[in-house]
Design an enzyme around this catalytic site. Structure first.
Site, mmCIF file in Angstrom:
data_model
loop_
_atom_site.group_PDB
_atom_site.id
_atom_site.type_symbol
_atom_site.label_atom_id
_atom_site.label_comp_id
_atom_site.label_asym_id
_atom_site.label_seq_id
_atom_site.Cartn_x
_atom_site.Cartn_y
_atom_site.Cartn_z
ATOM 1 N N GLY A 51 66.323 85.516 32.781
ATOM 2 C CA GLY A 51 66.817 86.063 31.532
ATOM 3 C C GLY A 51 67.014 84.949 30.534
ATOM 4 O O GLY A 51 67.169 83.782 30.915
ATOM 5 N N GLN A 56 69.912 80.570 23.348
ATOM 6 C CA GLN A 56 69.534 79.551 24.323
ATOM 7 C C GLN A 56 68.290 78.770 23.887
ATOM 8 O O GLN A 56 67.961 77.764 24.497
ATOM 9 C CB GLN A 56 69.307 80.168 25.696
ATOM 10 C CG GLN A 56 70.604 80.620 26.347
ATOM 11 C CD GLN A 56 70.346 81.095 27.743
ATOM 12 O OE1 GLN A 56 70.006 82.250 27.972
ATOM 13 N NE2 GLN A 56 70.485 80.174 28.689
ATOM 14 N N CYS A 100 72.563 79.030 34.996
ATOM 15 C CA CYS A 100 72.245 79.215 33.587
ATOM 16 C C CYS A 100 71.283 78.121 33.148
ATOM 17 O O CYS A 100 71.503 76.944 33.451
ATOM 18 C CB CYS A 100 73.522 79.158 32.759
ATOM 19 S SG CYS A 100 73.256 79.344 30.989
ATOM 20 N N LEU A 101 70.251 78.505 32.422
ATOM 21 C CA LEU A 101 69.291 77.522 31.928
ATOM 22 C C LEU A 101 69.953 76.506 30.994
ATOM 23 O O LEU A 101 69.496 75.371 30.899
ATOM 24 C CB LEU A 101 68.134 78.222 31.213
ATOM 25 C CG LEU A 101 67.312 79.185 32.068
ATOM 26 C CD1 LEU A 101 66.274 79.902 31.216
ATOM 27 C CD2 LEU A 101 66.675 78.464 33.239
ATOM 28 N N HIS A 142 75.352 88.737 31.941
ATOM 29 C CA HIS A 142 75.204 87.316 31.638
ATOM 30 C C HIS A 142 74.589 87.123 30.245
ATOM 31 O O HIS A 142 75.073 86.305 29.454
ATOM 32 C CB HIS A 142 74.323 86.679 32.721
ATOM 33 C CG HIS A 142 74.094 85.224 32.586
ATOM 34 N ND1 HIS A 142 74.687 84.300 33.413
ATOM 35 C CD2 HIS A 142 73.313 84.509 31.740
ATOM 36 C CE1 HIS A 142 74.290 83.086 33.076
ATOM 37 N NE2 HIS A 142 73.438 83.186 32.060
ATOM 38 N N GLU A 143 73.532 87.874 29.944
ATOM 39 C CA GLU A 143 72.848 87.705 28.655
ATOM 40 C C GLU A 143 73.695 88.210 27.489
ATOM 41 O O GLU A 143 73.739 87.577 26.434
ATOM 42 C CB GLU A 143 71.470 88.372 28.675
ATOM 43 C CG GLU A 143 70.514 87.817 29.712
ATOM 44 C CD GLU A 143 70.395 86.299 29.744
ATOM 45 O OE1 GLU A 143 70.541 85.639 28.704
ATOM 46 O OE2 GLU A 143 70.162 85.750 30.846
ATOM 47 N N HIS A 146 76.189 85.619 26.671
ATOM 48 C CA HIS A 146 75.611 84.560 25.827
ATOM 49 C C HIS A 146 75.663 84.953 24.359
ATOM 50 O O HIS A 146 76.043 84.139 23.506
ATOM 51 C CB HIS A 146 74.155 84.282 26.204
ATOM 52 C CG HIS A 146 73.991 83.225 27.236
ATOM 53 N ND1 HIS A 146 74.474 81.947 27.093
ATOM 54 C CD2 HIS A 146 73.361 83.253 28.442
ATOM 55 C CE1 HIS A 146 74.168 81.240 28.166
ATOM 56 N NE2 HIS A 146 73.495 82.019 29.000
#
Length: 181
Positions: A51, A56, A100-101, A142-143, A146
């Site tokens: 995702g 991000q 997380c990226l 999670h997204e 963000h």
């Protein structure tokens, strides 16, 4: 719907201001938006993520993309613009490892509701609804976090968060521009 052409962009790291504030609603649905969604998919895949939220890659817009399995293993590949998260009143909780990226190389156990639904619109302004279980439910939460200015590490105890962020600072990163391509 995933668009076929996109250019991977560098992943924004935790600490960058755009990651720590609520993202702006999308109001213009044009070719630039379609290109952004394509670039987001390309960026997510280049970084080996499941995702990715627009902030991000440094873009202040309420959009996320995902390619994530649900509890049965079926994959959902989608984008959602201006998502709204809906959690059940009676919440069964699930604890699982989350990463997380934007906090590269680090993982921690996070407890979240086991099911979640997101509503929003697609590139053409048409309504979208995704009902998630398992990892998909976690991805949806999670997204949207963000896009609200939260990363999973913000849900952890301060000492754990500091340790993970210190370790992430030593990580070369993921995706384009990191030597990890």
């Amino acid at each position: 719907m995933q668009t076929p052409t996109g250019t991977p962009r560098p992943i924004t790291r935790y600490g960058t201001p755009v990651l720590h504030r609520r993202c702006a609603e999308v109001t213009v649905f044009d070719d630039a938006l379609a290109q952004l969604v394509a670039d987001m998919f390309a960026s997510m895949y280049a970084a080996h993520g499941v995702g990715l939220a627009a902030n991000q890659i440094g873009v202040d817009a309420r959009i996320f993309v995902l390619d994530c399995p649900d509890a049965t293993g079926a994959h959902t590949v989608a984008h959602v613009i201006n998502p709204v998260l809906h959690l059940p009143e009676q919440r069964d909780l699930a604890t699982d490892s989350e990463g997380c990226l934007s906090v590269p190389g680090q993982y921690a156990e996070v407890t979240r509701p086991a099911t979640a639904t997101v509503t929003g619109v697609d590139l053409h302004g048409r309504p979208v609804r995704i009902d998630g279980t398992g990892t998909l439910a976690r991805c949806l939460q999670h997204e949207v976090d963000h896009l609200d200015g939260l990363a999973y590490v913000d849900r952890l105890p301060a000492r754990t968060r500091k340790r993970l962020l210190a370790a992430a600072a030593e990580h070369p990163g993921v995706g384009v521009g990191t030597g990890q391509d």
